[in-house]
Write a protein that holds these residues in place. Structure first.
Motif, PDB file in Angstrom:
ATOM      1  N   ALA A 111       0.824  -1.211   0.000  1.00 33.84           N
ATOM      2  CA  ALA A 111       0.000   0.000   0.000  1.00 33.84           C
ATOM      3  C   ALA A 111       0.861   1.264   0.000  1.00 33.84           C
ATOM      4  CB  ALA A 111      -0.935  -0.008   1.211  1.00 33.84           C
ATOM      5  N   SER A 112       1.993   1.220   0.709  1.00 34.72           N
ATOM      6  CA  SER A 112       2.858   2.407   0.769  1.00 34.72           C
ATOM      7  C   SER A 112       3.419   2.758  -0.601  1.00 34.72           C
ATOM      8  CB  SER A 112       3.999   2.180   1.762  1.00 34.72           C
ATOM      9  OG  SER A 112       4.769   1.045   1.384  1.00 34.72           O
ATOM     10  N   HIS A 113       3.775   1.751  -1.400  1.00 34.82           N
ATOM     11  CA  HIS A 113       4.268   2.020  -2.750  1.00 34.82           C
ATOM     12  C   HIS A 113       3.154   2.590  -3.624  1.00 34.82           C
ATOM     13  CE1 HIS A 113       6.869  -1.432  -1.340  1.00 34.82           C
ATOM     14  NE2 HIS A 113       7.767  -0.491  -1.574  1.00 34.82           N
ATOM     15  N   CYS A 114       1.956   2.035  -3.485  1.00 30.80           N
ATOM     16  CA  CYS A 114       0.826   2.520  -4.284  1.00 30.80           C
ATOM     17  C   CYS A 114       0.500   3.974  -3.945  1.00 30.80           C
ATOM     18  CB  CYS A 114      -0.391   1.635  -4.056  1.00 30.80           C
ATOM     19  SG  CYS A 114      -0.179  -0.052  -4.689  1.00 30.80           S
ATOM     20  N   ALA A 115       0.623   4.335  -2.680  1.00 30.08           N
ATOM     21  CA  ALA A 115       0.379   5.722  -2.290  1.00 30.08           C
ATOM     22  C   ALA A 115       1.399   6.657  -2.929  1.00 30.08           C
ATOM     23  CB  ALA A 115       0.421   5.856  -0.768  1.00 30.08           C
ATOM     24  N   GLU A 116       2.659   6.248  -2.957  1.00 34.09           N
ATOM     25  CA  GLU A 116       3.691   7.061  -3.605  1.00 34.09           C
ATOM     26  C   GLU A 116       3.376   7.259  -5.089  1.00 34.09           C
ATOM     27  OE1 GLU A 116       6.915   8.338  -2.466  1.00 34.09           O
ATOM     28  OE2 GLU A 116       5.826   8.233  -0.574  1.00 34.09           O
ATOM     29  N   VAL A 117       2.943   6.194  -5.737  1.00 32.63           N
ATOM     30  CA  VAL A 117       2.620   6.269  -7.159  1.00 32.63           C
ATOM     31  C   VAL A 117       1.413   7.186  -7.384  1.00 32.63           C
ATOM     32  CG1 VAL A 117       1.775   4.928  -9.143  1.00 32.63           C
ATOM     33  CG2 VAL A 117       3.647   4.052  -7.734  1.00 32.63           C
ATOM     34  N   GLY A 118       0.387   7.051  -6.559  1.00 35.21           N
ATOM     35  CA  GLY A 118      -0.802   7.886  -6.714  1.00 35.21           C
ATOM     36  C   GLY A 118      -0.506   9.360  -6.568  1.00 35.21           C
ATOM     37  N   ALA A 119       0.277   9.729  -5.557  1.00 33.46           N
ATOM     38  CA  ALA A 119       0.601  11.136  -5.345  1.00 33.46           C
ATOM     39  C   ALA A 119       1.430  11.699  -6.492  1.00 33.46           C
ATOM     40  CB  ALA A 119       1.345  11.306  -4.011  1.00 33.46           C
ATOM     41  N   MET A 120       2.428  10.930  -6.978  1.00 25.14           N
ATOM     42  CA  MET A 120       3.262  11.422  -8.073  1.00 25.14           C
ATOM     43  C   MET A 120       2.464  11.509  -9.376  1.00 25.14           C
ATOM     44  SD  MET A 120       6.230  12.597  -8.951  1.00 25.14           S
ATOM     45  CE  MET A 120       7.328  12.101  -7.602  1.00 25.14           C
ATOM     46  N   LEU A 121       1.544  10.583  -9.587  1.00 22.28           N
ATOM     47  CA  LEU A 121       0.718  10.638 -10.795  1.00 22.28           C
ATOM     48  C   LEU A 121      -0.144  11.900 -10.793  1.00 22.28           C
ATOM     49  CD1 LEU A 121      -0.192   9.226 -13.398  1.00 22.28           C
ATOM     50  CD2 LEU A 121      -1.919   8.014 -12.034  1.00 22.28           C
ATOM     51  N   ARG A 154      -4.731  -1.662  -1.384  1.00 19.96           N
ATOM     52  CA  ARG A 154      -3.843  -0.947  -2.299  1.00 19.96           C
ATOM     53  C   ARG A 154      -4.608   0.067  -3.143  1.00 19.96           C
ATOM     54  NH1 ARG A 154      -0.778  -5.215  -5.604  1.00 19.96           N
ATOM     55  NH2 ARG A 154      -2.112  -6.790  -4.634  1.00 19.96           N
ATOM     56  N   VAL A 155      -5.825  -0.293  -3.579  1.00 12.79           N
ATOM     57  CA  VAL A 155      -6.638   0.663  -4.338  1.00 12.79           C
ATOM     58  C   VAL A 155      -6.888   1.915  -3.503  1.00 12.79           C
ATOM     59  CG1 VAL A 155      -8.886   1.086  -5.399  1.00 12.79           C
ATOM     60  CG2 VAL A 155      -7.769  -1.114  -5.735  1.00 12.79           C
ATOM     61  N   LYS A 156      -7.301   1.737  -2.266  1.00 14.47           N
ATOM     62  CA  LYS A 156      -7.593   2.881  -1.403  1.00 14.47           C
ATOM     63  C   LYS A 156      -6.356   3.739  -1.183  1.00 14.47           C
ATOM     64  CE  LYS A 156      -9.887   4.122   2.933  1.00 14.47           C
ATOM     65  NZ  LYS A 156      -8.997   5.254   3.242  1.00 14.47           N
ATOM     66  N   ALA A 157      -5.212   3.106  -0.972  1.00 15.73           N
ATOM     67  CA  ALA A 157      -3.981   3.868  -0.745  1.00 15.73           C
ATOM     68  C   ALA A 157      -3.631   4.718  -1.958  1.00 15.73           C
ATOM     69  CB  ALA A 157      -2.837   2.909  -0.424  1.00 15.73           C
ATOM     70  N   LEU A 158      -3.715   4.136  -3.158  1.00 21.39           N
ATOM     71  CA  LEU A 158      -3.369   4.884  -4.370  1.00 21.39           C
ATOM     72  C   LEU A 158      -4.359   6.021  -4.624  1.00 21.39           C
ATOM     73  CD1 LEU A 158      -2.005   3.370  -7.651  1.00 21.39           C
ATOM     74  CD2 LEU A 158      -3.660   5.228  -7.735  1.00 21.39           C
ATOM     75  N   LEU A 159      -5.656   5.715  -4.523  1.00 14.44           N
ATOM     76  CA  LEU A 159      -6.667   6.733  -4.817  1.00 14.44           C
ATOM     77  C   LEU A 159      -6.674   7.855  -3.781  1.00 14.44           C
ATOM     78  CD1 LEU A 159      -9.678   4.518  -5.979  1.00 14.44           C
ATOM     79  CD2 LEU A 159      -8.001   5.712  -7.395  1.00 14.44           C
ATOM     80  N   ASP A 160      -6.523   7.521  -2.511  1.00 15.33           N
ATOM     81  CA  ASP A 160      -6.492   8.561  -1.470  1.00 15.33           C
ATOM     82  C   ASP A 160      -5.298   9.488  -1.669  1.00 15.33           C
ATOM     83  OD1 ASP A 160      -8.779   7.570  -0.324  1.00 15.33           O
ATOM     84  OD2 ASP A 160      -7.783   6.671   1.422  1.00 15.33           O
ATOM     85  N   ALA A 161      -4.139   8.915  -2.004  1.00 19.09           N
ATOM     86  CA  ALA A 161      -2.947   9.738  -2.202  1.00 19.09           C
ATOM     87  C   ALA A 161      -3.111  10.639  -3.421  1.00 19.09           C
ATOM     88  CB  ALA A 161      -1.722   8.845  -2.354  1.00 19.09           C
ATOM     89  N   TYR A 162      -3.665  10.103  -4.490  1.00 20.23           N
ATOM     90  CA  TYR A 162      -3.920  10.925  -5.676  1.00 20.23           C
ATOM     91  C   TYR A 162      -4.886  12.063  -5.336  1.00 20.23           C
ATOM     92  CZ  TYR A 162      -5.064  12.179 -10.498  1.00 20.23           C
ATOM     93  OH  TYR A 162      -5.243  12.875 -11.681  1.00 20.23           O
ATOM     94  N   HIS A 163      -5.990  11.720  -4.672  1.00 22.30           N
ATOM     95  CA  HIS A 163      -7.048  12.680  -4.337  1.00 22.30           C
ATOM     96  C   HIS A 163      -6.528  13.799  -3.432  1.00 22.30           C
ATOM     97  CE1 HIS A 163     -11.243  13.891  -3.745  1.00 22.30           C
ATOM     98  NE2 HIS A 163     -11.066  13.854  -2.422  1.00 22.30           N
TER      99      HIS A 163
END
Length: 320
Positions: A114-124, A244-253
């Motif tokens: 999840a931590s990696h997915c959050a990094e990807v979401g924020a950078m995207l 992982r979905v939640k981590a990526l989407l929350d970081a992007y949002h």
């Protein structure tokens, strides 16, 4: 990133004299991928990546390379293209367009948490916002019109059941493309291929996105869907991993809030992202090209993902 056009160290040594990188010391082909010929090269100035473009032409390439330069100049972690002595980013090698870019630190994270997915979401999200000011425009070359062009080329090779699935999904995407919701989606330059092997990490620290040669202007939510369909799934089944979905989407949002139209479009775009890669893998599997190190991907992987995105609810986008 297969090797369609071989390059020897002797070839490289003469060609490299136009770049401010000193002498070429070593070259090694990169086996993954199926679109371009890629090599790790070692020079007196350090390590870089050489790409020879097998499908894109000299007129198309400035969009990709100047986009990378724009993103790098505005703090998005991407490889920086290296100009030659004349300031050109694209130079012929063996009669084909070629470019050199900086090599990112680290390695791909093929078992993300999840931590990696959050990094990807924020950078995207940062990449999308920075790209708003990029002055060049090029459509996503693997979007709806390409789906229409490519579908007839693969239909003769697949079963009646798969033909029905493919035709039905293209029809669904045609209909959604004409809606007011789709037309209102935020858009701009997107990566369009942000799989696990196109992101580098040094430990838990994201060091960059690379391989922008499918980039184009399209909806941002499609780019998010492509990313989620790879980073946030069980690779065996294609099922979404809710954490992982939640981590990526929350970081992007948290960087760029999703719109109400994107919330409506979310499941259709997850389907569109699955269709795009199922169709391209079908085409590459049944219409292969010669390459020294080519390993075609399994089309059934994205067939499974498409069926799941059609039939099951998906985790919603964050709204607050």
């Amino acid at each position: 990133m297969a090797v369609f056009t071989p390059v020897t160290l002797n070839d490289l040594s003469a060609w490299m004299r136009q770049f401010p990188l000193g002498d070429a010391l070593a070259i090694k082909g990169i086996a993954s991928g199926i679109e371009n010929s890629n090599f790790f090269i070692t020079t007196e100035a350090g390590e870089y990546v050489l790409t020879i473009f097998e499908n894109l032409n000299f007129e198309q390439l400035p969009f990709y390379l100047k986009l990378m330069r724009h993103l790098a100049d505005h703090g998005v972690l991407v490889p920086a293209p290296v100009p030659n002595a004349d300031g050109e980013l694209v130079v012929a090698l063996h009669g084909k367009p070629a470019a050199i870019v900086s090599k990112l630190e680290g390695s791909s994270q093929m078992m993300p948490q999840a931590s990696h997915c959050a990094e990807v979401g924020a950078m995207l999200a940062r990449m999308h916002l920075v790209g708003k000011d990029f002055p060049l425009h090029q459509d996503n070359l693997r979007s709806l019109s390409w789906w229409h062009e490519t579908t007839p080329k693969v239909l003769p090779f697949i079963s009646d059941e798969l033909q029905h699935l493919l035709r039905a999904e293209v029809h669904f995407q045609d209909a959604f493309d004409s809606t007011s919701v789709y037309k209102a989606l935020p858009r701009g330059p997107i990566h369009a291929d942000l799989f696990r092997n196109n992101v580098m990490f040094d430990g838990d620290r994201l060091t960059g996105f690379f391989d922008f040669y499918f980039a184009g202007c399209d909806t941002w939510i499609f780019d998010v869907a492509v990313t989620v369909n790879d980073w946030c799934i069980d690779l065996e089944t294609g099922a979404l991993d809710q954490t992982r979905v939640k981590a990526l989407l929350d970081a992007y949002h948290s960087v760029r809030p999703f719109t109400s139209e994107e919330t409506i479009a979310w499941q259709p775009m997850l389907r569109a992202a699955a269709l795009r890669f199922w169709l391209s893998r079908l085409y590459d599997y049944y219409q292969p090209r010669d390459a020294e190190m080519l390993t075609p991907h399994d089309p059934a992987h994205f067939e499974r993902i498409l069926r799941l995105r059609e039939s099951l609810p998906v985790p919603p986008l964050p709204t607050t």
